[in-house]
Structures are given as structure tokens and as C-alpha cells.
Design a protein around this motif. Sequence first.
Motif, PDB file in Angstrom:
ATOM      1  N   LEU A 159      32.953  45.956  37.845  1.00 20.09           N
ATOM      2  CA  LEU A 159      34.252  46.627  37.947  1.00 20.09           C
ATOM      3  C   LEU A 159      34.873  46.630  36.558  1.00 20.09           C
ATOM      4  N   ARG A 160      35.069  47.820  35.998  1.00 20.47           N
ATOM      5  CA  ARG A 160      35.641  47.945  34.662  1.00 20.47           C
ATOM      6  C   ARG A 160      36.726  49.003  34.658  1.00 20.47           C
ATOM      7  N   ARG A 161      37.936  48.593  34.316  1.00 21.69           N
ATOM      8  CA  ARG A 161      39.013  49.570  34.149  1.00 21.69           C
ATOM      9  C   ARG A 161      38.638  50.520  33.010  1.00 21.69           C
ATOM     10  N   PRO A 162      39.001  51.804  33.097  1.00 18.51           N
ATOM     11  CA  PRO A 162      38.642  52.766  32.043  1.00 18.51           C
ATOM     12  C   PRO A 162      39.244  52.390  30.697  1.00 18.51           C
ATOM     13  N   SER A 163      38.557  52.779  29.626  1.00 20.05           N
ATOM     14  CA  SER A 163      39.064  52.562  28.275  1.00 20.05           C
ATOM     15  C   SER A 163      40.325  53.389  28.038  1.00 20.05           C
ATOM     16  N   TRP A 164      41.138  52.922  27.096  1.00 23.24           N
ATOM     17  CA  TRP A 164      42.262  53.737  26.651  1.00 23.24           C
ATOM     18  C   TRP A 164      41.751  54.912  25.818  1.00 23.24           C
ATOM     19  N   VAL A 165      42.489  56.009  25.862  1.00 26.45           N
ATOM     20  CA  VAL A 165      42.132  57.216  25.117  1.00 26.45           C
ATOM     21  C   VAL A 165      43.319  57.612  24.247  1.00 26.45           C
ATOM     22  N   PRO A 166      43.115  57.822  22.940  1.00 25.47           N
ATOM     23  CA  PRO A 166      44.245  58.213  22.083  1.00 25.47           C
ATOM     24  C   PRO A 166      44.772  59.593  22.451  1.00 25.47           C
ATOM     25  N   THR A 217      25.470  49.279  37.724  1.00 22.20           N
ATOM     26  CA  THR A 217      26.369  50.298  38.248  1.00 22.20           C
ATOM     27  C   THR A 217      27.817  49.878  38.005  1.00 22.20           C
ATOM     28  N   VAL A 218      28.635  50.803  37.507  1.00 27.18           N
ATOM     29  CA  VAL A 218      30.012  50.499  37.139  1.00 27.18           C
ATOM     30  C   VAL A 218      30.975  51.256  38.048  1.00 27.18           C
ATOM     31  N   ALA A 219      31.965  50.542  38.569  1.00 28.37           N
ATOM     32  CA  ALA A 219      33.061  51.145  39.325  1.00 28.37           C
ATOM     33  C   ALA A 219      34.330  51.049  38.490  1.00 28.37           C
ATOM     34  N   ALA A 220      35.118  52.127  38.484  1.00 25.37           N
ATOM     35  CA  ALA A 220      36.335  52.161  37.669  1.00 25.37           C
ATOM     36  C   ALA A 220      37.540  51.572  38.374  1.00 25.37           C
ATOM     37  N   THR A 221      37.483  51.443  39.705  1.00 24.24           N
ATOM     38  CA  THR A 221      38.614  50.914  40.469  1.00 24.24           C
ATOM     39  C   THR A 221      38.109  49.947  41.532  1.00 24.24           C
ATOM     40  N   PRO A 222      38.964  49.028  41.991  1.00 17.30           N
ATOM     41  CA  PRO A 222      38.556  48.148  43.091  1.00 17.30           C
ATOM     42  C   PRO A 222      38.161  48.913  44.342  1.00 17.30           C
ATOM     43  N   THR A 238      43.509  41.317  36.884  1.00 17.81           N
ATOM     44  CA  THR A 238      44.344  41.909  37.930  1.00 17.81           C
ATOM     45  C   THR A 238      43.497  42.684  38.915  1.00 17.81           C
ATOM     46  N   GLU A 239      42.526  43.441  38.401  1.00 20.58           N
ATOM     47  CA  GLU A 239      41.649  44.228  39.265  1.00 20.58           C
ATOM     48  C   GLU A 239      40.810  43.336  40.167  1.00 20.58           C
ATOM     49  N   ILE A 268      29.813  40.834  42.209  1.00 17.30           N
ATOM     50  CA  ILE A 268      30.621  41.844  41.519  1.00 17.30           C
ATOM     51  C   ILE A 268      31.205  41.214  40.266  1.00 17.30           C
ATOM     52  N   ASP A 269      30.857  41.775  39.118  1.00 17.26           N
ATOM     53  CA  ASP A 269      31.393  41.309  37.838  1.00 17.26           C
ATOM     54  C   ASP A 269      32.696  42.044  37.579  1.00 17.26           C
ATOM     55  N   ALA A 270      33.813  41.371  37.850  1.00 20.57           N
ATOM     56  CA  ALA A 270      35.139  41.963  37.638  1.00 20.57           C
ATOM     57  C   ALA A 270      35.880  41.223  36.544  1.00 20.57           C
ATOM     58  N   THR A 271      35.132  40.711  35.568  1.00 16.77           N
ATOM     59  CA  THR A 271      35.739  39.989  34.456  1.00 16.77           C
ATOM     60  C   THR A 271      36.384  40.953  33.464  1.00 16.77           C
ATOM     61  N   HIS A 272      37.052  40.381  32.471  1.00 16.01           N
ATOM     62  CA  HIS A 272      37.709  41.190  31.441  1.00 16.01           C
ATOM     63  C   HIS A 272      36.665  42.016  30.686  1.00 16.01           C
TER      64      HIS A 272
END
Length: 251
Positions: free
Chosen positions: A99-106, A231-236, A10-11, A71-75
Motif C-alpha cells: 500500500l503506497r500513497r501516490p507521490s506528490w506532483v509539482p 503489486t501496489v495499491a494506491a488506497t486502503p 495513517t493509511e 500487506i506492506d503499508a509502511t512509510h
Amino acid sequence: MHVLVLGGTTEARRLAGLLVAALPAGARVTSSLAGRVTGPRLPPGEVRIGGFGGVEGLAAWLRTHQVDALIDATHPFAGTISFHAAAGAAAAHVPLLALRRPSWVPGDGDDWHPVASLAEAAEALPPLGARVFLTTGRTGLAAFAGLDALWFLARSVEAPEPPYPARLEVLLDRGPFTLDGERELIRRHRIDVVVTKDSGGAATAPKLAAAREARIPVVVVRRPPVPAGVTVAATPELAVSLLRERLGHGA
């Protein structure tokens, strides 16, 4: 200017749209999809489908098509292509972002059991529950094939192929999912343990809230690391900003 996006998420689709709008007239944005899903949602810009043939194939494609940035925007769990991207970009001397969406946090009330792999997830299951909601994708079911005493509900976009658990019901569906829907799914199927990968993002997160409300454990497979030095971006939006810095503010 030519930007190649390794996509399928989606990102990645949102990123392609932002790039098409933000880059100068005449710039090219090409999204590469693996082709594992029938009828994928296509992003704006140009689209190619299929693999590159490993690191050398990707490097050759970058050179031949005069790519200025990758840009690596894969899963987050598409580990192999991410390492191929790092090696291929280095070989072709092309700037790379991930591009990596942030991990989930409990949060409070969560009963999470982190594991390093699907194999470890299978080992962790028997003491935790007997009716499993498996949301790890259709390609990972083989890890659970030997757990004959457990019942599984596996949700995936497309039907899985064997090997898979003997007692298996398959639910074909595609996110985003709602909290009400996940609550009802857990209630209707009498789920007492959930297995998920740490994919991050909002589209599939409601299952975690539903599990918390139902007070059932969640086995969470940790994501693989991003290749060192990338280098990692958290959002598009941040990815576009970083790309403009890399290529010059006129980009």
C-alpha cells in the motif's frame, strides 16, 4: 484467516479498520509497528510492536502464526522493511501487497529540486537559501550536520539525537498540518528553502502549497522503489479489493 499489516502510517491504520470490518467473522488482522515512536496511534485489530529479525525472522513469523496474506503499508521511505517483506513473503509462500500513497506532483508555480538522497539534498542547499525548513524526520539530520553556515528548523514527532546541524531549532509536532499554519511557520521563521521527502498524502502536503505561495524552492528527496514484482495499491480501499481477489471473493 490471518492478515498481517506492516503499519505505522495513517493509511495502515485505515486499512486495518477496513479489514476488520470486511473480513469474515473469526478472521485475524494483526498490525506490526516498528516501535520507534513513543505512544503510537494504535489501529483496530491485534497489534505487535518491534522488529522481526530480518528476512528469516519475518518468514518464520509468517509460518508460525499461519499468516494468509501480508500487506506492506509502511512509510514510502521505509525501504529496508519493504525489501524484507518481499523476501520474507516469498520464502514463506505468502501473498504480498504493498500500500503506497501516490507521490506528490509539482504544479504551476512550484520550484522543486528533485534529489536522490538526503546527502544530495544537503549538497543542493547552499545556493538555494540560508534558512531551511527541514521536514525529513529526526533520523536524517546527520546528512546536514556539516552545513554550519545555514540555519535549520527541523520538525519531527520526537526529539532528534546528534549528529545534527550546529544552528538548529527543533519543532516537535505531528501532522496533519494546515495551510494557514504552514504559511505562518514560514513567515515567522523567515524560511527561504524547504527540504522534504516525497512522502505523498494530504497530511503534510500543505507545506508545499505554502512554499509555492511564498515563492521559495523545495528540495524533494525521491522515494525508493517498491521491490520488483510486488503489486501496489494506491488506497486502503483498493488494497482490500485486491486482497479479496487474491484470497478468493469469499474473503
